[in-house]
Design an enzyme around this catalytic site. Sequence first.
Site, short mmCIF file in Angstrom:
data_model
loop_
_atom_site.label_atom_id
_atom_site.label_comp_id
_atom_site.label_asym_id
_atom_site.label_seq_id
_atom_site.Cartn_x
_atom_site.Cartn_y
_atom_site.Cartn_z
N ALA A 1 0.83 -1.02 0.19
CA ALA A 1 0.05 -0.12 0.01
C ALA A 1 0.73 1.18 -0.23
O ALA A 1 0.31 2.42 -0.16
CB ALA A 1 -0.86 -0.03 1.09
N ASP A 2 2.05 1.13 -0.16
CA ASP A 2 3.16 2.10 -0.01
C ASP A 2 4.19 2.39 -1.09
O ASP A 2 5.31 2.50 -0.58
CB ASP A 2 3.55 2.51 1.43
CG ASP A 2 4.40 3.86 1.60
OD1 ASP A 2 3.66 4.90 1.02
OD2 ASP A 2 5.01 3.90 2.64
#
Length: 462
Positions: free
Chosen positions: A72-73
């Site tokens: 997610a990053d």
Amino acid sequence: YAQDVAIGGDVFVPKVYSELTTRKVLTMEWVDGCRLTDSESLEEYELDRKKLVDTLVQCSLRQIMEKGFFHADPHAGNLLATRDGRLCYLDFGMMSYAASSQRNGFLLAVVHIVNRDWSELVRVYQRLGFIPSGTDVRPIELALEDALPDVLNADISELNFKNVVGKLGDIMYTYPFSLPPFYISIIRCLGVLEGLAIQVDPKARIISEAYPYVASRVLTDDSQEELREALRRLIFSSDGRIRWERLGGLLDEAQGSSGFDAVVAADKLVDYVISSEGGERLLDDIADQIVIEADSLGRDTVLYIAGALSSLTATTTDDRAVAAALRSLVELMQGSDGSKGDNSQAKSPGVTKFINHLTERLPEPSPAMRRTLKLGALLGSTGASSLTSSANKNPASETADALGRLVPLARKLSGEPRVVRKANEVVARLSERLVSRSLRAAFGLPEPVFQEDDEKVHASLE
């Protein structure tokens, strides 16, 4: 995760050394590489920036939409490009998961934005739990219609993901939305992804990069009802007719997604048409379109050849040059560049100059011819159905391979009585048109005008 993230060996994660890992320390292999924003190192490694961005986007979309467990990053510090052109993910402190129904709902939301179908988009949001039951959704539909750009036709500057999310965010803060963690994680992931992609390639836009994957997924995956619904809404109108231009656009877009197979897409579409409740009407629509296209293609091809021959005779009276130009025209139609073999070597500079001059004077292929050439290229065929071919492959061999892959599909169609009946009708109608055109041409009468063609064009525009 390491297995899920791999795309043909282009993406990997460092190996974990379990024997050296504790609850507080994660020990992984050392990876040599450079950040995607390190322009000097990328040039030194001779790496293709656009390919790296495409690999990153496709990998992230597959993590989100196929497995549901995703990084997610994906910012610049969490990714490395290695000397051999592979992409390496680092730092797995921010991972997220979306269930199958949630990620399919997200994909369906993208489809509704593309279709500008705001009422259906709101229903998806309700189904995902974003909007409480009993809420008056009409104001939300109007707000979405005013705020979001037309994704298919907007200028590239408007396709910035941050701009779209910003407009959605304004609506979600104004009305009673409740966003679950998975959705926030997906939005964050895609936002960070576009920011990095723009740093590497200023022309990159996550929406335009992602749409080929969405198109490919909708066209080839019918394993779940949400995806079948997405296909229905994308390529079928409210009255059950096929949106031919939309279908063509989807196929064009899907070609940009790694692993897309047009034959698989065709097979899924055939299954849908055969099994659909409105299958008979769809077959009628397809038969009508085949008749119109085949009739137009035959007429336009004859006119094209006549125009090309007219250019020949008007250009020169040199028989040798005419013969060489005819051979060049045949090579052009067969997809050969004429760069191989003894014949090309035997051409004199004068003949070559003449052929180049003739090529400039050849008539433009008609829309029907261009559509047919595009279809041939889409199915992997070059040879007689394309004006270009791979320099390393024989055009006839490529065409044979492509046709061979269509044999199972042809067998499926030939085993369906309704399809066989429609095919016979198509042959009969084309024969009638051929006779009509031939008789009118023989007596010097104007070309026939078929009323059903006008009706079909009108219907497709609607």
